[in-house]
Write an enzyme that holds these catalytic residues in place. Structure first.
Site, short mmCIF file in Angstrom:
data_model
loop_
_atom_site.label_atom_id
_atom_site.label_comp_id
_atom_site.label_asym_id
_atom_site.label_seq_id
_atom_site.Cartn_x
_atom_site.Cartn_y
_atom_site.Cartn_z
CG HIS A 1 6.05 2.81 -5.02
ND1 HIS A 1 5.15 3.36 -4.42
CD2 HIS A 1 7.41 3.20 -4.45
CE1 HIS A 1 5.39 4.10 -3.21
NE2 HIS A 1 6.97 4.07 -3.23
CG ASP B 1 10.85 2.94 -1.91
OD1 ASP B 1 10.01 3.34 -2.55
OD2 ASP B 1 11.13 3.20 -0.59
CG HIS C 1 5.98 0.54 -0.20
ND1 HIS C 1 7.39 0.24 -0.45
CD2 HIS C 1 6.01 2.00 -0.08
CE1 HIS C 1 8.06 1.09 -0.72
NE2 HIS C 1 7.19 2.39 -0.77
NE ARG D 1 0.93 9.25 5.46
CZ ARG D 1 2.01 9.03 5.04
NH1 ARG D 1 2.67 9.77 4.19
NH2 ARG D 1 2.41 7.81 5.27
#
Length: 317
Positions: free
Chosen positions: A228, A230, A286, A296
């Site tokens: 996508h 941002d 990204h 994470r």
């Protein structure tokens, strides 16, 4: 250093052989020779064209499937600062009215020297405390201290309304002060790196903690791994930052941040206290790899040039 992996194999296409050409009635023998020569030429050109098309297709598959990867910042490396320039897209035309904030250059940066390990560990404890009150049934949970959004099962709740004063047993004014100090450090580093006015840069939404694990996705919100942009996904974003709160290959596997560029994918391996930031336009397409094991933690802190999209730091009131 670029790490290249073997291409995925595939059987070459099988082509039918042409049948034996028939003779033209009454035609001279040399005519058949000319026809054969032309036929070979046509098939040769056809074969070269198909070969080029197949090569182009395989190269595209190679890039899409992460087969060519360059590590911009490895987890084991202590990075003072690295900046990687990329040409700006046309996505910033609407920002010309905010001259002091409009990107003069575009790119991505990584640094381990802005946020201390102690600050990052405190931020992680804040994330763990808040997310312990809820959590997604799938592999991705978020905690937004600004709006109060907290993943809970297959939905979100407003934790300020849902828990009320009980939240003060989990979070404190000291936590909110730390959050503000970290945000300010990041804001100043972005302004310095991109040579823009720090006062023209405004915190925007969504800004949130994330916790990712290998659980199966239950809703679309759990599918964090899709590529996508941002500025498309979140219209207010002009500069994006991520502060990592856990370590790749130690706390979790997978989960690397991947910039998808023409010709290669470029990755950032999370490290506790590592700050990664970049211009939010289509020059920085990204995604995040799926987490394969462990947990994470990170926080996304986003900034805008448009004061109409600004938000304040989280408070109790």
């Amino acid at each position: 250093m670029a790490t290249r992996h073997r291409r995925r194999g595939g059987s070459a296409p099988s082509w039918a052989k042409p049948g034996k050409p028939g003779e033209r009635p009454g035609g001279p023998k040399k005519s058949r020779g000319r026809t054969s020569w032309k036929s070979l030429l046509i098939w040769g050109v056809f074969g070269v064209t198909l070969g080029l098309m197949a090569g182009y297709y395989l190269w595209g598959e190679l890039i899409t499937d992460d087969s060519v990867t360059e590590v911009l910042a490895a987890q084991r490396d202590a990075v003072a600062q690295r900046f990687f320039h990329v040409p700006c897209s046309q996505d910033y035309e609407s920002l010309k009215q905010f001259e002091a904030c409009t990107p003069r250059k575009c790119g991505r940066a990584v640094t381990d020297s802005v946020i201390t390990l102690q600050e990052a560990e405190k931020m992680r404890r804040l994330a763990e405390a808040g997310l312990s009150l809820g959590g997604s049934d799938g592999g991705a949970s978020i905690l937004d201290l600004h709006s109060g959004a907290l993943s809970m099962g297959k939905k979100f709740v407003n934790m300020y309304r849902f828990f009320g004063d009980k939240l003060k047993d989990v979070m404190s004014d000291e936590d909110f002060n730390l959050y503000r100090e970290v945000r300010l450090k990041i804001q100043h580093e972005i302004a310095r790196t991109f040579n823009i006015s720090v006062s023209s840069l405004h915190l925007t939404k969504p800004t949130f903690f994330s916790r990712m694990n290998s659980s199966e996705a239950k809703t679309a919100h759990d599918e964090y791994w899709h590529p996508h942009i941002d500025k498309v996904t979140y219209g207010s974003f002009d500069y994006t930052s991520l502060l990592y709160l856990s370590d790749y290959s130690q706390d979790f596997g997978g989960g690397r941040f991947v910039f998808i560029d023409e010709g290669a994918n470029r990755t950032v391996e999370p490290r506790t206290g590592r700050l990664s930031f970049f211009t939010s336009g289509s020059e920085n397409l990204h995604r995040v790899e799926k987490v394969s094991w462990g947990t994470r933690y990170a926080i996304t802190i986003s900034f805008t040039c448009n004061p109409e999209h600004a938000i304040g730091d989280p408070t109790w009131t």
